[in-house]
Write an enzyme that holds these catalytic residues in place. Structure first.
Site, PDB file in Angstrom:
ATOM      1  N   ASN A  12       7.806 -10.091  54.940  1.00 56.43           N
ATOM      2  CA  ASN A  12       7.774  -9.996  56.399  1.00 56.43           C
ATOM      3  C   ASN A  12       8.855 -10.917  56.963  1.00 56.43           C
ATOM      4  O   ASN A  12       8.695 -12.136  56.951  1.00 56.43           O
ATOM      5  CB  ASN A  12       6.375 -10.418  56.893  1.00 56.43           C
ATOM      6  CG  ASN A  12       6.304 -10.519  58.397  1.00 56.43           C
ATOM      7  OD1 ASN A  12       7.173 -10.020  59.119  1.00 56.43           O
ATOM      8  ND2 ASN A  12       5.246 -11.158  58.886  1.00 56.43           N
ATOM      9  N   LYS A  14       9.751 -11.200  59.977  1.00 56.93           N
ATOM     10  CA  LYS A  14       9.442 -11.653  61.345  1.00 56.93           C
ATOM     11  C   LYS A  14      10.691 -11.500  62.229  1.00 56.93           C
ATOM     12  O   LYS A  14      11.453 -10.569  62.031  1.00 56.93           O
ATOM     13  CB  LYS A  14       8.928 -13.091  61.336  1.00 56.93           C
ATOM     14  CG  LYS A  14       7.858 -13.331  60.282  1.00 56.93           C
ATOM     15  CD  LYS A  14       7.162 -14.654  60.455  1.00 56.93           C
ATOM     16  CE  LYS A  14       6.282 -14.910  59.248  1.00 56.93           C
ATOM     17  NZ  LYS A  14       5.329 -15.987  59.471  1.00 56.93           N
ATOM     18  N   HIS A  99      -1.062  -8.672  62.485  1.00 54.39           N
ATOM     19  CA  HIS A  99      -0.606  -9.986  62.004  1.00 54.39           C
ATOM     20  C   HIS A  99      -1.133 -11.077  62.941  1.00 54.39           C
ATOM     21  O   HIS A  99      -1.166 -10.895  64.157  1.00 54.39           O
ATOM     22  CB  HIS A  99       0.923 -10.024  61.930  1.00 54.39           C
ATOM     23  CG  HIS A  99       1.427 -11.221  61.165  1.00 54.39           C
ATOM     24  ND1 HIS A  99       1.502 -12.470  61.724  1.00 54.39           N
ATOM     25  CD2 HIS A  99       1.844 -11.346  59.890  1.00 54.39           C
ATOM     26  CE1 HIS A  99       1.952 -13.324  60.814  1.00 54.39           C
ATOM     27  NE2 HIS A  99       2.170 -12.671  59.693  1.00 54.39           N
ATOM     28  N   GLU A 101       0.172 -13.676  64.039  1.00 49.50           N
ATOM     29  CA  GLU A 101       1.101 -14.120  65.084  1.00 49.50           C
ATOM     30  C   GLU A 101       1.018 -13.192  66.300  1.00 49.50           C
ATOM     31  O   GLU A 101       1.182 -13.633  67.434  1.00 49.50           O
ATOM     32  CB  GLU A 101       2.530 -14.196  64.516  1.00 49.50           C
ATOM     33  CG  GLU A 101       2.666 -15.399  63.587  1.00 49.50           C
ATOM     34  CD  GLU A 101       3.831 -15.335  62.629  1.00 49.50           C
ATOM     35  OE1 GLU A 101       4.652 -14.396  62.710  1.00 49.50           O
ATOM     36  OE2 GLU A 101       3.910 -16.242  61.761  1.00 49.50           O
ATOM     37  N   GLU A 169      -4.664 -13.483  55.156  1.00 48.37           N
ATOM     38  CA  GLU A 169      -3.703 -14.541  55.492  1.00 48.37           C
ATOM     39  C   GLU A 169      -4.400 -15.609  56.332  1.00 48.37           C
ATOM     40  O   GLU A 169      -4.541 -15.442  57.551  1.00 48.37           O
ATOM     41  CB  GLU A 169      -2.552 -13.959  56.304  1.00 48.37           C
ATOM     42  CG  GLU A 169      -1.768 -12.884  55.598  1.00 48.37           C
ATOM     43  CD  GLU A 169      -0.362 -12.799  56.149  1.00 48.37           C
ATOM     44  OE1 GLU A 169       0.576 -13.045  55.386  1.00 48.37           O
ATOM     45  OE2 GLU A 169      -0.196 -12.528  57.352  1.00 48.37           O
ATOM     46  N   GLY A 175       3.339 -20.279  57.158  1.00 45.99           N
ATOM     47  CA  GLY A 175       4.501 -21.062  57.560  1.00 45.99           C
ATOM     48  C   GLY A 175       4.298 -22.563  57.512  1.00 45.99           C
ATOM     49  O   GLY A 175       5.123 -23.319  58.014  1.00 45.99           O
ATOM     50  N   SER A 214       2.273 -19.043  52.906  1.00 44.02           N
ATOM     51  CA  SER A 214       3.031 -20.040  52.128  1.00 44.02           C
ATOM     52  C   SER A 214       3.121 -19.721  50.639  1.00 44.02           C
ATOM     53  O   SER A 214       3.081 -20.624  49.803  1.00 44.02           O
ATOM     54  CB  SER A 214       2.466 -21.449  52.345  1.00 44.02           C
ATOM     55  OG  SER A 214       2.625 -21.831  53.703  1.00 44.02           O
TER      56      SER A 214
END
Ligand code: PEP
Length: 254
Positions: A12, A14, A99, A101, A169, A175, A214
């Site tokens: 991904n 992003k 996702h 985010e 996730e 991240g 990560s």
């Protein structure tokens, strides 16, 4: 890994990547063609601006292409959005939905993730549906309950559930360089496996459940070697072909 399941490693990107980054995608294709990625199936999800270029570079090869999001409708007055049919038209075969985010920044709900996954399925795209708990939810002991609720709310009924992938996730691992313990990952993936069986029956036994958060070449072997972990959704480490390939290279078919 789940017996009989081919692992999937999805990258991904992003909101990263300009045309100058397409060389990384070429390197991924070359390595996959040379057999340097273990037994994993690879998918790269660049920003929408690069999908057509990437499709031309990946055509006929072993690396698949995905979008990072899609709108639940096929077309219409939705400024800035992209439909599943547009992704397919541009050359994608997969799409990430739900996702964290997007759940965080745009208030996306389980119901919306589910509608997007349904739209993807209707176009023949494989939806990678993301779920995961926050740090506070884990510290409160509610991680499995939270993720179970997300699974029930975000996964659509499908005629062929094997065309659906779940990505667990943990939000706090994305991240940050932090990862859950192997025991916590195994516990969550086992819980998700049980739910997939409840929702989809026998087909749930071989649906792929990815771990994301990560994942790096250094921790991939431990995370991807766990029961019910059928690959990875990789953010930062997918931007460089060498790191992405280092993660994929540890994958073995279950
Ligand atoms: C992600 O964004 O899906 C992700 C897993 O990111 P990272 O690998 O950078 O934690």
């Amino acid at each position: 890994m789940t017996p009989g399941v081919r692992p999937l490693v999805a990258g991904n990107w992003k909101m990263n990547g300009l045309k100058a980054s397409l060389g990384e995608i070429v390197a991924m294709r070359k390595a996959a063609e040379a057999g340097a990625v273990g037994e994993a199936e690879l998918v790269v999800c660049p920003p929408a601006t690069l999908i057509s270029d990437a499709a031309a570079l990946l055509a006929g090869g072993p690396v698949a292409l995905g979008g990072q999001d899609c709108h639940p409708r096929g077309s219409g007055p939705h400024t800035g959005d992209i439909s599943a049919s547009m992704l397919k038209d541009a050359g994608a075969s997969h799409v990430i939905v739900g996702h964290s985010e997007r759940r965080d920044a745009y208030g996306e709900t389980d119901a919306l993730a589910r509608a997007k996954a349904e739209a993807a399925g209707a176009e023949g795209l494989i939806a990678i549906v993301c779920v995961g708990e926050t740090r506070a939810e884990r510290e409160a002991g509610g991680a499995v309950a939270v993720v179970s609720g997300q699974i029930r709310g975000s996964l659509p009924p499908l005629s062929d559930p094997r065309r659906l992938v779940v990505a667990y996730e943990p939000v706090w691992a994305i991240g940050t360089g932090l990862t859950p313990t192997a025991e916590d990952v195994a516990e969550m993936h086992a819980a998700i496996r049980g739910l997939l069986g409840e929702i989809y029956g026998p087909a749930g036994a071989t649906m792929r459940i990815l771990y994301g958060g990560s994942v790096k070449p250094a921790n991939a072997a431990e995370l991807l070697g766990l029961a019910n972990v059928d690959g990875a959704l990789v953010g930062g480490a997918s931007l460089k072909a060498a790191d992405f390939l280092g993660i994929a290279g540890v994958c073995r078919r279950g």
